[in-house]
Design a protein around this motif. Sequence first.
Motif, mmCIF file in Angstrom:
data_model
loop_
_atom_site.group_PDB
_atom_site.id
_atom_site.type_symbol
_atom_site.label_atom_id
_atom_site.label_comp_id
_atom_site.label_asym_id
_atom_site.label_seq_id
_atom_site.Cartn_x
_atom_site.Cartn_y
_atom_site.Cartn_z
ATOM 1 N N ALA A 636 0.623 -1.069 -0.032
ATOM 2 C CA ALA A 636 0.113 -0.050 -0.184
ATOM 3 C C ALA A 636 0.702 1.357 0.463
ATOM 4 C CB ALA A 636 -0.676 -0.126 0.907
ATOM 5 N N PHE A 637 2.264 1.114 0.603
ATOM 6 C CA PHE A 637 3.170 2.238 0.571
ATOM 7 C C PHE A 637 3.484 2.568 -0.479
ATOM 8 C CE2 PHE A 637 2.657 1.391 5.283
ATOM 9 C CZ PHE A 637 2.109 2.810 5.313
ATOM 10 N N ILE A 638 3.240 1.850 -1.394
ATOM 11 C CA ILE A 638 4.074 2.258 -2.873
ATOM 12 C C ILE A 638 3.232 2.656 -3.926
ATOM 13 C CG2 ILE A 638 5.795 0.850 -2.417
ATOM 14 C CD1 ILE A 638 5.563 -1.507 -3.771
ATOM 15 N N ILE A 639 2.014 1.686 -4.350
ATOM 16 C CA ILE A 639 0.875 2.254 -4.620
ATOM 17 C C ILE A 639 0.961 3.473 -4.974
ATOM 18 C CG2 ILE A 639 -0.853 1.725 -5.258
ATOM 19 C CD1 ILE A 639 -1.098 -1.130 -4.089
ATOM 20 N N PRO A 640 0.537 3.877 -6.484
ATOM 21 C CA PRO A 640 -0.222 5.514 -5.928
ATOM 22 C C PRO A 640 -1.363 5.813 -5.338
ATOM 23 C CG PRO A 640 1.026 4.134 -8.295
ATOM 24 C CD PRO A 640 0.909 3.517 -7.246
ATOM 25 N N PRO A 641 -0.995 7.037 -4.802
ATOM 26 C CA PRO A 641 -1.927 7.423 -3.653
ATOM 27 C C PRO A 641 -3.148 7.373 -4.270
ATOM 28 C CG PRO A 641 -0.198 8.722 -3.047
ATOM 29 C CD PRO A 641 0.330 7.908 -4.431
#
Length: 852
Positions: A636-641
């Motif tokens: 979830a931290f590397i998926i685009p916000p």
Amino acid sequence: MTWSAVIRNQRTDRLNQQYRCGPLRSRGETRPLDVGMDNARNDVIRCPHLGSPSHISSSRSSKETFATSFDSAQLSVLSHRLLNDVLVIPSSRRLYILAILPIHQSSGQQHFECGEIDVNAIVRMAAFLDALKNINESHMLKEIGADIGAIIVDSCSTDLRSVADLYELLSGTNIQRSDLIGIIRDDSTFMPNTEQIMRQLNVPVVNTFFTSRLTTQTSGTLPSMSLVIQSIVEALKTYHSTCVNLIFDEKYADSILEFQRVAVTESVCVEVAIQMKNSSSAVAEATVRRLLLAEARIVVALLSEDTWIQLAKALRSEMVIAGRFVFIAMQDQRWSTSRKFIESWSTFEQHLISITPKTPVNHDLEIQKLTENIPKLQLPNLWLKQFWSSAFKCHVESDERISGAASSFSKECATSQSLNLTQVAPDVDVASISLAAHSIGVAFRAFVDRVCPGALVISLSDCVNEPLTAFHQSIVDSGFVHHLSDIPVSFNHTTGFRDVSIRVNRAQYIEDRLQFSEIGVFDPLQNEYTDSSDSTTASSSTSTPSRSGSFLLMSSTCPKSSCAREVAKSAVRRELPSITTALTDIQIMVFTIISVLAALTCLMCMYLKVISIGEYRNLTAVTFLGLALLSLSAPAFIIPPNGVSCTLRKLLFPIAISVTVAPVFVKSVMIWKGIRSSGSSILIAASIVVIQTVISTEWLFLSAANATEFVSTIHGTMWRCSPGDAAEALTLLSCCLVALLSLLSFVFSLASLRHSQSLQHLMISILAIAFEIVLYVSLPLIPYKTRDTVMATAILTFAFLTLLLSYLSRSSEKHEGESGTMQVGLVFGTCNREVPLDYLSCVKPLPLLPEY
């Protein structure tokens, strides 16, 4: 057409009877038959065929008497200047088109006097008269018994003279405002005072040029500057140019904000925008020096004639390197005919791109027809002589009235000279003014049919009191087919202007002649620019040949400028992040697969721990469940916000780490207190997780309304989860309960270090504390793009190390946790042996011997 043929068709007597005699008359010339001298300031010009002039009196009081509806326009002239500036085409009704044409160029320091004649304007006036003749002879007007006249005013490309002529025309003659059904403005010169008079008249205006100043009751047969700006920006994008300079004067001041807005929208940077307040050489030289300091190579020059000529001189005086700039400018028909421009092209060493409307297919045929019809159009003799003198660089007879350039030629015009408009005015465009005249004619017929069908219309006000607004709408609503338009003629109801294709040309001064070659066309209907350059004559479609024949890429960038950073920021802001982007990113997909495999490994370890027979196996299994959830939260931290990923960051991560740390804390306390594992221990750990879930949920709902936020700081420019720069810090801060539990676990594990599992708990507590502190301190110092990767990698690493530490003390855990075995030391030398209690029930245990 030869000059002798012109003379035969341009007899002064015949012209005096068919047209208003003003343009044929010079200052001081008298016509005893036409001029009454009852009052020295009131010369009455009478043309015999116009009907009885009884309504005109030489007395000043009779001037105030209104003309009857059937009177044609007759001028009661207050000045001789107006005689040379106005031409009236009579009408049997009171229906006139006021046409403002720049028959002459401006001259003098005050730009009030008329200079040399503009051959392009003469051709366009001939096209207007021919179009007006065709309209009056068509069934469209014959069916209602009407014909439309015209009042042609020579503006001389100057505002002051136009204002004076219009004022004297409307106040010093019997021409009234109600006689005007429309104004065709064919002069694109910046004339704010003339525009003010037209606004006060409230008469519909049809422009025949790219309109830069939008006013009410105004339409045009060519698009407004907004469409031109769009075509320029699209061409820049096609040629991968991301940075331009912009210079403009007061004529295009209203279009600059539109250009900058469109440029930012299309990610084109305007590095420098310079307004040239006047056409002086000092201002032009200062402008060139500022351009030389900029990175951008392409210069969009929205300038009027005099300002452009001064800029060309300044480029030479400042000794700018040839080919340093690529200028994009509005193409002017006078570039190829005016002596001022022709003299400047020989020293112009920069690249030049011009913008002009696309020429219709039948335009050349129209020019040929005008060449044959000019003798039949009965143009004013004086203007025709000046036109012939400028076209052939000769003088006609010895007429002192021919001023300007025409009077400077010593060669006398031969009677055998043949007129070829293609050579005299090579870039003239007659389509726009012909369509303007035709649109007014079509609108007039539609207006009459709608408002007062079958009535004898003498003027527009015969059917309705205020007809001009409705007539303007009729012009905008008009649609027809014309041979000078490749598509049916219609106006954009939103803008009031025609949407026509715009041509982008490459201008080159070759063999003492300015030549144009098409490099692209912008289609307004498709909003698309098409490159049409010939690849066989250029190294690439984005190249512009220099004067020496070499080719230079028509590209311009300025990566170091603040403007480029702002444009990049705007481009990022427009591209809203989406979760679908992660589905096409290979790196994100690989990382997600690794995270899922790590989560499956942790779940497998949890299952093995559940089926084991250890004392604290249930709490350890819950810890493995937390590690599985941590592994799943890492992607979830590397998926685009976006809404989903930001929710997982703020909710799933704190819950997962609390599920990991809470069982460790409970085990540490139970070992320190010497309490054996029971069902209540699971309830205590679950209560801690519930408390952390409540905290994270409240934090999520009490945060910003939007899940994402656009941030631009020293760490980068991108979309981030709200609250932007402090997103990760606040997420870690919401895990303060977990940090407290980790610290307490460390204390209790240190107090019960003699227990075999305390060392494991101590190391996990130290790892958790270091994980939170290091991330909380270091993440705000890391750029955004790296920050997300570091956070995701740290979570996955923490899960892996915690899983590894859980098995470091496996042998000692087995030693303490297995209730069915004990360690017995038998004194057989120095050996130790594990013996089941069942086998040693009758044997007295001996004390353990230390290992060596």
